[in-house]
Scaffold this motif. Structure first.
Motif, PDB file in Angstrom:
ATOM      1  N   ASP A   4       0.714  -1.201  -0.246  1.00  0.00           N
ATOM      2  CA  ASP A   4      -0.014  -0.116  -0.103  1.00  0.00           C
ATOM      3  C   ASP A   4       0.842   1.296  -0.095  1.00  0.00           C
ATOM      4  O   ASP A   4       0.244   2.086  -0.590  1.00  0.00           O
ATOM      5  CB  ASP A   4      -1.089   0.275   1.123  1.00  0.00           C
ATOM      6  N   ARG A   5       2.123   1.167   0.491  1.00  0.00           N
ATOM      7  CA  ARG A   5       3.104   2.350   0.616  1.00  0.00           C
ATOM      8  C   ARG A   5       3.169   2.684  -0.967  1.00  0.00           C
ATOM      9  O   ARG A   5       3.363   3.824  -1.252  1.00  0.00           O
ATOM     10  CB  ARG A   5       4.195   2.159   1.353  1.00  0.00           C
ATOM     11  N   LEU A   6       3.767   1.561  -1.567  1.00  0.00           N
ATOM     12  CA  LEU A   6       4.144   1.982  -3.239  1.00  0.00           C
ATOM     13  C   LEU A   6       2.805   2.448  -3.817  1.00  0.00           C
ATOM     14  O   LEU A   6       3.120   3.469  -4.711  1.00  0.00           O
ATOM     15  CB  LEU A   6       4.601   0.640  -3.648  1.00  0.00           C
ATOM     16  N   ARG A   7       1.606   1.905  -3.545  1.00  0.00           N
ATOM     17  CA  ARG A   7       0.525   2.342  -4.269  1.00  0.00           C
ATOM     18  C   ARG A   7       0.068   3.845  -3.940  1.00  0.00           C
ATOM     19  O   ARG A   7      -0.169   4.508  -4.838  1.00  0.00           O
ATOM     20  CB  ARG A   7      -0.983   1.586  -3.852  1.00  0.00           C
ATOM     21  N   SER A   8       0.223   4.111  -2.676  1.00  0.00           N
ATOM     22  CA  SER A   8      -0.075   5.545  -2.105  1.00  0.00           C
ATOM     23  C   SER A   8       1.017   6.357  -2.848  1.00  0.00           C
ATOM     24  O   SER A   8       0.635   7.701  -3.060  1.00  0.00           O
ATOM     25  CB  SER A   8      -0.050   5.628  -0.719  1.00  0.00           C
ATOM     26  N   GLY A   9       2.434   6.094  -2.916  1.00  0.00           N
ATOM     27  CA  GLY A   9       3.467   6.961  -3.410  1.00  0.00           C
ATOM     28  C   GLY A   9       3.087   7.259  -4.885  1.00  0.00           C
ATOM     29  O   GLY A   9       3.210   8.280  -5.362  1.00  0.00           O
ATOM     30  N   LEU A  10       2.680   6.287  -5.724  1.00  0.00           N
ATOM     31  CA  LEU A  10       2.403   6.454  -7.004  1.00  0.00           C
ATOM     32  C   LEU A  10       1.082   7.476  -7.143  1.00  0.00           C
ATOM     33  O   LEU A  10       1.197   8.364  -8.111  1.00  0.00           O
ATOM     34  CB  LEU A  10       1.817   5.125  -7.614  1.00  0.00           C
ATOM     35  N   LEU A  11       0.017   7.202  -6.329  1.00  0.00           N
ATOM     36  CA  LEU A  11      -0.801   8.113  -6.295  1.00  0.00           C
ATOM     37  C   LEU A  11      -0.568   9.600  -6.059  1.00  0.00           C
ATOM     38  O   LEU A  11      -0.946  10.435  -6.731  1.00  0.00           O
ATOM     39  CB  LEU A  11      -2.051   7.791  -5.661  1.00  0.00           C
ATOM     40  N   LYS A  12       0.211   9.816  -5.248  1.00  0.00           N
ATOM     41  CA  LYS A  12       0.606  11.081  -4.814  1.00  0.00           C
ATOM     42  C   LYS A  12       1.343  11.816  -5.790  1.00  0.00           C
ATOM     43  O   LYS A  12       1.191  12.989  -6.037  1.00  0.00           O
ATOM     44  CB  LYS A  12       1.477  11.065  -3.480  1.00  0.00           C
ATOM     45  N   LYS A  13       2.244  11.084  -6.557  1.00  0.00           N
ATOM     46  CA  LYS A  13       3.012  11.632  -7.764  1.00  0.00           C
ATOM     47  C   LYS A  13       2.186  11.622  -8.985  1.00  0.00           C
ATOM     48  O   LYS A  13       2.747  12.122 -10.161  1.00  0.00           O
ATOM     49  CB  LYS A  13       4.127  10.991  -7.971  1.00  0.00           C
ATOM     50  N   GLY A  14       0.868  11.236  -8.987  1.00  0.00           N
ATOM     51  CA  GLY A  14       0.114  11.132 -10.323  1.00  0.00           C
ATOM     52  C   GLY A  14       0.657   9.872 -11.269  1.00  0.00           C
ATOM     53  O   GLY A  14       0.404  10.257 -12.529  1.00  0.00           O
ATOM     54  N   LEU A  15       1.226   9.046 -10.850  1.00  0.00           N
ATOM     55  CA  LEU A  15       1.707   8.023 -11.676  1.00  0.00           C
ATOM     56  C   LEU A  15       0.553   6.836 -11.528  1.00  0.00           C
ATOM     57  O   LEU A  15       0.028   6.471 -10.650  1.00  0.00           O
ATOM     58  CB  LEU A  15       3.253   7.592 -11.147  1.00  0.00           C
ATOM     59  N   THR A  16       0.659   6.055 -12.742  1.00  0.00           N
ATOM     60  CA  THR A  16      -0.190   4.843 -12.747  1.00  0.00           C
ATOM     61  C   THR A  16       0.783   3.654 -12.899  1.00  0.00           C
ATOM     62  O   THR A  16       2.029   3.988 -13.117  1.00  0.00           O
ATOM     63  CB  THR A  16      -1.141   4.872 -14.156  1.00  0.00           C
ATOM     64  N   PRO A  17       0.721   2.082 -12.793  1.00  0.00           N
ATOM     65  CA  PRO A  17       1.465   0.964 -12.962  1.00  0.00           C
ATOM     66  C   PRO A  17       1.893   1.220 -14.433  1.00  0.00           C
ATOM     67  O   PRO A  17       2.996   1.026 -14.594  1.00  0.00           O
ATOM     68  CB  PRO A  17       0.628   0.176 -12.543  1.00  0.00           C
ATOM     69  N   ALA A  18       1.174   1.709 -15.264  1.00  0.00           N
ATOM     70  CA  ALA A  18       1.801   1.438 -16.815  1.00  0.00           C
ATOM     71  C   ALA A  18       2.637   2.732 -16.816  1.00  0.00           C
ATOM     72  O   ALA A  18       3.554   2.343 -17.670  1.00  0.00           O
ATOM     73  CB  ALA A  18       0.434   1.848 -17.643  1.00  0.00           C
ATOM     74  N   SER A  19       2.399   3.845 -16.222  1.00  0.00           N
ATOM     75  CA  SER A  19       3.481   4.851 -16.503  1.00  0.00           C
ATOM     76  C   SER A  19       4.673   4.634 -15.874  1.00  0.00           C
ATOM     77  O   SER A  19       5.773   4.886 -16.447  1.00  0.00           O
ATOM     78  CB  SER A  19       2.872   6.473 -16.109  1.00  0.00           C
ATOM     79  N   LEU A  20       4.703   3.867 -14.563  1.00  0.00           N
ATOM     80  CA  LEU A  20       5.798   3.660 -13.908  1.00  0.00           C
ATOM     81  C   LEU A  20       6.536   2.306 -14.595  1.00  0.00           C
ATOM     82  O   LEU A  20       7.641   2.638 -15.066  1.00  0.00           O
ATOM     83  CB  LEU A  20       5.522   3.149 -12.690  1.00  0.00           C
ATOM     84  N   ALA A  21       5.900   1.605 -15.269  1.00  0.00           N
ATOM     85  CA  ALA A  21       6.621   0.462 -16.224  1.00  0.00           C
ATOM     86  C   ALA A  21       7.155   1.087 -17.497  1.00  0.00           C
ATOM     87  O   ALA A  21       8.385   0.631 -17.631  1.00  0.00           O
ATOM     88  CB  ALA A  21       5.097  -0.357 -16.810  1.00  0.00           C
ATOM     89  N   GLY A  22       6.420   2.116 -18.020  1.00  0.00           N
ATOM     90  CA  GLY A  22       7.147   2.900 -19.105  1.00  0.00           C
ATOM     91  C   GLY A  22       8.537   3.563 -18.957  1.00  0.00           C
ATOM     92  O   GLY A  22       9.549   3.545 -19.553  1.00  0.00           O
ATOM     93  N   LYS A  23       8.698   3.996 -17.408  1.00  0.00           N
ATOM     94  CA  LYS A  23       9.939   4.869 -17.202  1.00  0.00           C
ATOM     95  C   LYS A  23      10.748   3.727 -16.904  1.00  0.00           C
ATOM     96  O   LYS A  23      12.100   4.197 -16.793  1.00  0.00           O
ATOM     97  CB  LYS A  23       9.486   5.663 -15.877  1.00  0.00           C
ATOM     98  N   LEU A  24      10.475   2.632 -16.250  1.00  0.00           N
ATOM     99  CA  LEU A  24      11.583   1.782 -15.954  1.00  0.00           C
ATOM    100  C   LEU A  24      11.711   0.654 -17.017  1.00  0.00           C
ATOM    101  O   LEU A  24      12.751  -0.214 -16.789  1.00  0.00           O
ATOM    102  CB  LEU A  24      11.035   0.838 -14.671  1.00  0.00           C
ATOM    103  N   ALA A  25      11.009   0.727 -18.193  1.00  0.00           N
ATOM    104  CA  ALA A  25      11.262  -0.305 -19.191  1.00  0.00           C
ATOM    105  C   ALA A  25      11.074  -1.550 -18.814  1.00  0.00           C
ATOM    106  O   ALA A  25      11.689  -2.392 -19.267  1.00  0.00           O
ATOM    107  CB  ALA A  25      12.664  -0.011 -20.094  1.00  0.00           C
ATOM    108  N   VAL A  26       9.971  -1.797 -18.020  1.00  0.00           N
ATOM    109  CA  VAL A  26       9.413  -3.172 -17.896  1.00  0.00           C
ATOM    110  C   VAL A  26       8.133  -3.345 -18.150  1.00  0.00           C
ATOM    111  O   VAL A  26       7.163  -2.617 -18.363  1.00  0.00           O
ATOM    112  CB  VAL A  26       9.757  -3.222 -16.190  1.00  0.00           C
TER     113      VAL A  26
END
Length: 254
Positions: A4-26
């Motif tokens: 939940d900490r990772l989920r909350s951190g993404l929400l605070k920064k306006g990131l989705t799992p897909a957008s984070l995956a794009g930044k990490l190339a995963v």
């Protein structure tokens, strides 16, 4: 279990799992597993994610590093230890301020030495704020009980409130600027904290000893370390007890 900490951190920064995956190339499914199944990413991904979310690795993944390794990483956050504040190179304060682009935070009772001996300190804070850097300055409440006790501890009587008001006089040109918060606090000052993005000077406090004669730690945040983020948490808690030095007063129309 879900992270939940990772989920909350993404929400605070306006990131989705897909957008984070794009930044990490995963694969986005990999990010989903990190969130929904609590799996730990590889170290290289943890470093990047922690930086993107402005959180520590130890907060996002408490079990990712063995205890001994976490201790070693935290020790590496210590850039230098000065036996007293006067031993800190005079130009280091300004150098750290100039490099900061995101956050500057100062937690003191008075901190008069900074604007008094560095004529560029307040103008640089102004430049930073105008460029979008968040500046939070926390000063001791002159009417607070902890200020009275501190004056007695240092055997300077009622001089502490005057020092605070003298310091604030230097900061009047920052009043009303966007990205600048200037506040009072009435908490026990265990340490004076000076934060510049991911670097920090922490002035320890010794009972009955002026801060100028107490040790200073120069810290630099490292992914997985705990020292830097521990002081950030302390600063944040005091910030939650703030009151504005110059509160805005709205004037009724008519």
């Amino acid at each position: 279990m879900p992270n939940d900490r990772l989920r909350s951190g993404l929400l605070k920064k306006g990131l989705t799992p897909a957008s984070l995956a794009g930044k990490l190339a995963v694969d986005p499914k990999t990010v989903e597993r990190w969130i929904t199944q609590g799996r730990n990413p590889y170290p290289r991904h943890r470093h990047t994610i922690a930086a993107l979310l402005d959180e520590s690795e130890s907060y996002l993944w408490p079990d990712a590093l063995p205890t001994q390794r976490a201790v070693q990483v935290s020790q590496s956050e210590v850039v230098h230890i000065y036996p007293r504040r006067g031993a800190v190179p005079t130009d280091l304060w300004q150098q750290l301020l100039v490099k900061a682009t995101r956050q500057v935070g100062v937690l003191v009772y008075g901190g008069l030495f900074l604007p008094e001996f560095n004529h560029r300190w307040v103008p640089t804070l102004r430049e930073k704020a105008l460029a979008g850097t968040q500046v939070d300055l926390l000063f001791g409440d002159p009417d607070g009980k902890n200020i009275t006790e501190r004056g007695a501890d240092e055997d300077i009587g009622a001089a502490m409130p005057s020092k605070i008001l003298n310091a604030l006089a230097f900061y009047r040109e920052l009043r009303g600027l966007d990205n600048v918060g200037i506040y009072y606090h009435d908490t026990i000052l265990y340490n004076s904290i000076y934060r510049f993005d991911d670097e920090m000077l922490v002035n320890a406090h010794l009972y009955g000893t002026p801060a100028a004669y107490a040790p200073v730690l120069h810290l630099r945040r490292i992914g997985g370390g705990e020292l830097f983020d521990g002081y950030v948490a302390s600063f944040t808690q005091v910030l939650g007890k703030k009151r504005a030095v110059w509160p805005e007063r709205s004037t009724a129309n008519g």
